[in-house]
Design an enzyme around this catalytic site. Structure first.
Site, PDB file in Angstrom:
ATOM      1  N   GLU A  21     -59.204  87.393 -33.102  1.00 19.98           N
ATOM      2  CA  GLU A  21     -59.807  88.686 -32.766  1.00 19.98           C
ATOM      3  C   GLU A  21     -60.799  89.109 -33.853  1.00 19.98           C
ATOM      4  OE1 GLU A  21     -56.320  91.085 -32.200  1.00 19.98           O
ATOM      5  OE2 GLU A  21     -55.719  89.871 -30.482  1.00 19.98           O
ATOM      6  N   GLU A  65     -49.842  85.430 -28.475  1.00 23.97           N
ATOM      7  CA  GLU A  65     -49.017  86.642 -28.475  1.00 23.97           C
ATOM      8  C   GLU A  65     -47.990  86.670 -27.344  1.00 23.97           C
ATOM      9  OE1 GLU A  65     -52.763  88.020 -30.684  1.00 23.97           O
ATOM     10  OE2 GLU A  65     -52.240  86.577 -29.126  1.00 23.97           O
TER      11      GLU A  65
END
Length: 256
Positions: free
Chosen positions: A117, A137
């Protein structure tokens, strides 16, 4: 290397190129709250320096620029502390997006979750030949959030969905093919590829580059007509810097 704080080392050269090295975060550069805050503070402190032409983000080891967020810390969170933690990570990932000058992510090794990210929030991504990328995740019970929202814009909805919903690991050639990274270096040539990009950016007018970056960020949010309308005023403001007059004059004189 000059230490801005315990997790930010700074090297600066005479060209206005600054290398920020993320330090003392383990061999994979894992983002716990303290590291998150220090790296954000370091980038934000540099943002006020108009003499910086290019910011390069690197890790202390060749295993990773940023490996990911700290699972040991996240395992102990509840709803409120989870939102606090992820808001801090969001602010860190915003720092390269909001940095006025171009930001390059130097990506060896692993780039996972929050590390990917952060890389997505940089302007350019240069990867090593053996770099690996994943958004794992969902395998540990949480969704990919915050700057993961940039991924559909970078690689399209289908590939973003594949990356964040299957937790698949992709290699550097795949990341290049998908548009997740801009360059994949040959073995041993990561710094040489970074330097090629730095040289290209230094050939450009610094005020124009800063203006272009800010406008690109606004284009992400605005409808097409408003983007065009905005750009007319930005074009005019470029002449207040003196760069067009000098550089166009130089070009015309070279042609004679």
């Amino acid at each position: 290397m000059h230490m801005l704080n315990p997790h930010c080392g700074i090297d600066r050269d005479s060209r206005g190129v600054v290398r920020l090295t993320i330090c003392n975060a383990g061999s994979l550069n894992i983002l716990g709250t303290t590291v998150i805050n220090h790296v954000r503070e370091g980038i934000e402190a540099l943002a006020a320096d108009r003499d910086i032409r290019v910011l390069l983000i690197a890790g202390q080891s060749e295993k990773s620029m940023i490996g990911g967020a700290d699972i040991k810390e996240m395992a102990g969170l509840d709803q409120r502390s989870a939102e606090t933690f992820i808001s801090g990570l969001r602010a860190l990932c915003d720092a390269p997006r909001l940095f006025p000058a171009p930001v390059i992510a130097r990506i060896p090794g692993w780039s996972l979750g929050g590390g990917l990210e952060f890389a997505a929030a940089c302007d350019f991504r240069v990867a090593a030949h053996d770099a690996k990328f994943a958004m794992p995740e969902v395998r540990v019970g949480i969704p990919s959030v915050i700057q993961a929202a940039l991924l559909p814009r970078l690689i399209g909805w289908s590939r973003a969905r594949w990356l964040i919903m299957t937790a698949a690991t992709i290699d550097a050639p795949t990341a290049l093919n998908w548009g997740l990274v801009d360059v994949v270096a040959a073995q041993g040539a990561l710094d040489a590829e970074v330097e090629k990009l730095v040289d290209a950016l230094l050939e450009c007018a610094p005020d124009a580059l800063r203006s272009q970056k800010a406008m690109l960020r606004q284009w992400e949010e605005l409808p097409l007509k408003e983007s065009m309308d905005l750009s007319v005023g930005v074009f005019g403001q470029a002449y207040l810097t003196g760069e067009p007059q000098k550089l166009m004059g130089d070009f015309i004189n070279r042609k004679r």
